[in-house]
Design an enzyme around this catalytic site. Structure first.
Site, mmCIF file in Angstrom:
data_model
loop_
_atom_site.group_PDB
_atom_site.id
_atom_site.type_symbol
_atom_site.label_atom_id
_atom_site.label_comp_id
_atom_site.label_asym_id
_atom_site.label_seq_id
_atom_site.Cartn_x
_atom_site.Cartn_y
_atom_site.Cartn_z
ATOM 1 N N GLU A 1 30.270 -41.706 23.182
ATOM 2 C CA GLU A 1 30.401 -40.720 24.248
ATOM 3 C C GLU A 1 31.214 -39.498 23.807
ATOM 4 O OE1 GLU A 1 31.388 -42.864 27.813
ATOM 5 O OE2 GLU A 1 32.323 -41.099 28.688
ATOM 6 N N CYS B 1 36.401 -49.972 21.518
ATOM 7 C CA CYS B 1 37.820 -49.925 21.123
ATOM 8 C C CYS B 1 38.370 -51.338 21.129
ATOM 9 C CB CYS B 1 38.600 -49.061 22.112
ATOM 10 S SG CYS B 1 40.343 -48.860 21.673
ATOM 11 N N CYS C 1 43.113 -52.028 26.419
ATOM 12 C CA CYS C 1 44.043 -51.654 27.500
ATOM 13 C C CYS C 1 43.357 -51.988 28.830
ATOM 14 C CB CYS C 1 44.397 -50.174 27.419
ATOM 15 S SG CYS C 1 45.253 -49.765 25.887
ATOM 16 N N CYS D 1 41.391 -49.312 31.045
ATOM 17 C CA CYS D 1 40.511 -48.368 30.341
ATOM 18 C C CYS D 1 39.087 -48.925 30.244
ATOM 19 C CB CYS D 1 41.080 -48.111 28.947
ATOM 20 S SG CYS D 1 40.013 -47.110 27.910
ATOM 21 N N CYS E 1 36.166 -33.508 24.003
ATOM 22 C CA CYS E 1 36.847 -34.795 23.967
ATOM 23 C C CYS E 1 36.038 -35.689 23.023
ATOM 24 C CB CYS E 1 36.911 -35.369 25.378
ATOM 25 S SG CYS E 1 37.750 -36.941 25.439
ATOM 26 N N CYS F 1 37.490 -42.239 30.549
ATOM 27 C CA CYS F 1 37.197 -42.654 29.198
ATOM 28 C C CYS F 1 36.211 -43.837 29.141
ATOM 29 C CB CYS F 1 38.549 -43.045 28.623
ATOM 30 S SG CYS F 1 38.556 -43.751 27.036
HETATM 31 N N1 SAH Z 1 43.069 -44.703 22.192
HETATM 32 C C1 SAH Z 1 43.689 -43.436 22.506
HETATM 33 C C2 SAH Z 1 42.766 -42.520 23.282
HETATM 34 C C3 SAH Z 1 42.422 -43.050 24.644
HETATM 35 S S1 SAH Z 1 41.779 -41.978 25.890
HETATM 36 C C4 SAH Z 1 44.956 -43.679 23.281
HETATM 37 O O1 SAH Z 1 45.179 -44.799 23.726
HETATM 38 O O2 SAH Z 1 45.744 -42.759 23.431
HETATM 39 C C5 SAH Z 1 43.040 -40.867 26.314
HETATM 40 C C6 SAH Z 1 44.016 -41.296 27.416
HETATM 41 O O3 SAH Z 1 43.363 -41.678 28.637
HETATM 42 C C7 SAH Z 1 44.900 -42.452 27.011
HETATM 43 O O4 SAH Z 1 46.216 -42.167 27.351
HETATM 44 C C8 SAH Z 1 44.351 -43.579 27.844
HETATM 45 O O5 SAH Z 1 45.285 -44.602 28.037
HETATM 46 C C9 SAH Z 1 43.986 -42.857 29.123
HETATM 47 N N2 SAH Z 1 43.053 -43.580 29.999
HETATM 48 C C10 SAH Z 1 42.116 -44.482 29.660
HETATM 49 N N3 SAH Z 1 41.465 -44.929 30.747
HETATM 50 C C11 SAH Z 1 42.011 -44.301 31.800
HETATM 51 C C12 SAH Z 1 41.761 -44.331 33.213
HETATM 52 N N4 SAH Z 1 40.827 -45.115 33.721
HETATM 53 N N5 SAH Z 1 42.506 -43.531 34.002
HETATM 54 C C13 SAH Z 1 43.452 -42.719 33.470
HETATM 55 N N6 SAH Z 1 43.737 -42.647 32.168
HETATM 56 C C14 SAH Z 1 43.030 -43.434 31.331
#
Ligand code: SAH
Length: 356
Positions: free
Chosen positions: A104, A124, A128, A131, A117, A343
């Site tokens: 994506e 991944c 988390c 996410c 982005c 994301c």
């Molecule tokens: N792996 C990287 C990039 C992730 S995406 C990282 O962890 O930083 C970028 C940001 O969006 C990260 O801070 C991630 O934790 C956050 N994120 C992911 N899913 C989310 C959601 N559903 N709502 C808000 N933030 C989210």
């Protein structure tokens, strides 16, 4: 042009995308061509968006045909599998890679900017809890050219030069270290996007933050903190068990010392989990005396996660506490929400639809 895309999963066919002008020149010379064709090839790859060697009309027809018959190299572009535009102008893409995997990418236009982005992995492994990408599991790292392709695709379709890059798409960038650093070099030198306009977001991987500092890049490092204490962080980020908050903060301090650049801390606000005024106070305490900036991200709903977005009042109360402690803070306003902006959501929904 898109219909022309010829990609091959064969390991013998090497991508040209990702090579510097001198590497391209070396290659054309090895093919018995004059060296100026290296500069032409560079221009067609990075500025004119060539998707196959046949597209490069300044090259002799016989040579192009020869390649079409028996390709040993390819440009290395991905196919646009799905393209969605949202009301606010955000454009989301699902790109199909040579092996059929889907990744994506999002183009986000704001007044004079166009931010892309970018994803660094298919899926991944960090898992988390809030996410969408983390929920979908891990497939593989992206190759350097597959990372660069995303920038060129957004530029081509949105017909605007990309000004900013955020490595905040699918995947954990610091787990695909070599390809990340290689792609940043190409995005900077060959596509022409300033390092200061590039942000790399990481949840934190042991030893990788000081290693990244030693690259002495001018990019911004964003660290996904999401909690002011180890206990709460480990609840939402499984990898926090192996890389405790105290060690992460030590590495962040080392990063600031080595680079002299401030860190951006990302903090996804999850109602009732990490959004209380007391937790804002703890956060201010955790990052006291630190050259940093806090970026609050109100949670974007992911269908099968058990979290809620805090109310606007709760968000503002959190901001006020941080401001009281003189923490530089901003709230990231989600764009393109109606097109599954969080994301990994678009890809996740696409997979579910296919499984039905
Ligand atoms: N792996 C990287 C990039 C992730 S995406 C990282 O962890 O930083 C970028 C940001 O969006 C990260 O801070 C991630 O934790 C956050 N994120 C992911 N899913 C989310 C959601 N559903 N709502 C808000 N933030 C989210």
């Amino acid at each position: 042009m898109i219909a022309n895309t010829l990609t091959s999963a064969s390991t013998k066919v090497l991508p040209l995308l990702g090579r510097s002008q001198s590497e391209l020149t070396e290659w054309v010379v090895a093919q018995g061509q004059p060296s100026y064709r290296g500069k032409q090839l560079h221009d067609w790859l990075y500025n004119k968006g060539a998707r196959s060697l046949e597209d490069i009309t300044v090259f002799p027809k016989a040579w192009r045909e020869e390649f079409a018959q028996n390709p040993t190299v390819e440009i290395g572009r991905s196919q646009i599998h799905l393209h969605k535009t949202t009301r606010d102008g955000t454009e989301k893409f699902l790109l199909k890679l040579a092996d059929g995997e889907i990744v994506e990418t999002v183009g986000i236009p704001t007044s004079k900017r166009l931010t892309v982005c970018v994803s660094t992995q298919v899926g991944c492994p960090m898992a988390c809890d809030f996410c969408a990408t983390g929920k979908g599991g891990f497939r593989r790292n992206l190759a350097k050219h597959e990372i660069i392709d995303q920038v060129l695709t957004v530029q081509e379709v949105m017909q605007q030069r990309v000004s900013h890059i955020v490595f905040m798409g699918m995947g954990e960038p610091l787990l695909n270290y070599e390809n990340l650093v290689g792609a940043i070099a190409v995005i900077n030198k060959d596509i022409g996007i300033g390092q200061r306009n590039i942000t790399v977001s990481t949840v934190g991987i042991p030893n990788q933050i000081p290693r990244f500092a030693e690259e002495h890049l001018q990019v911004t490092l964003a660290v996904s903190l999401h909690a002011p204490t180890q206990e709460v962080r480990a609840q939402v980020i499984p990898s926090a068990d192996r890389y405790p908050l105290i060690a992460l903060m030590d590495d962040c301090r080392e990063y600031v010392e080595i680079t002299g650049r401030r860190i951006s801390f990302e903090y996804t606000l999850l109602a009732g989990v990490n959004d209380s005024p007391e937790q804002a106070e703890e956060l201010a305490y955790l990052i006291r005396g630190f050259q940093s900036h806090v970026n609050l991200i109100p949670y974007n709903t992911v269908s099968d996660a058990d979290y809620k977005r805090p109310t606007e009042r709760a968000i503002q109360a959190f901001v006020q506490v941080l401001e009281h402690y003189k923490v530089a803070v901003s709230v990231r306003r989600t764009r393109g929400l109606e097109a599954d902006a969080a994301c990994g959501q678009l890809r996740g929904q696409h997979e579910k639809a296919l499984a039905k």
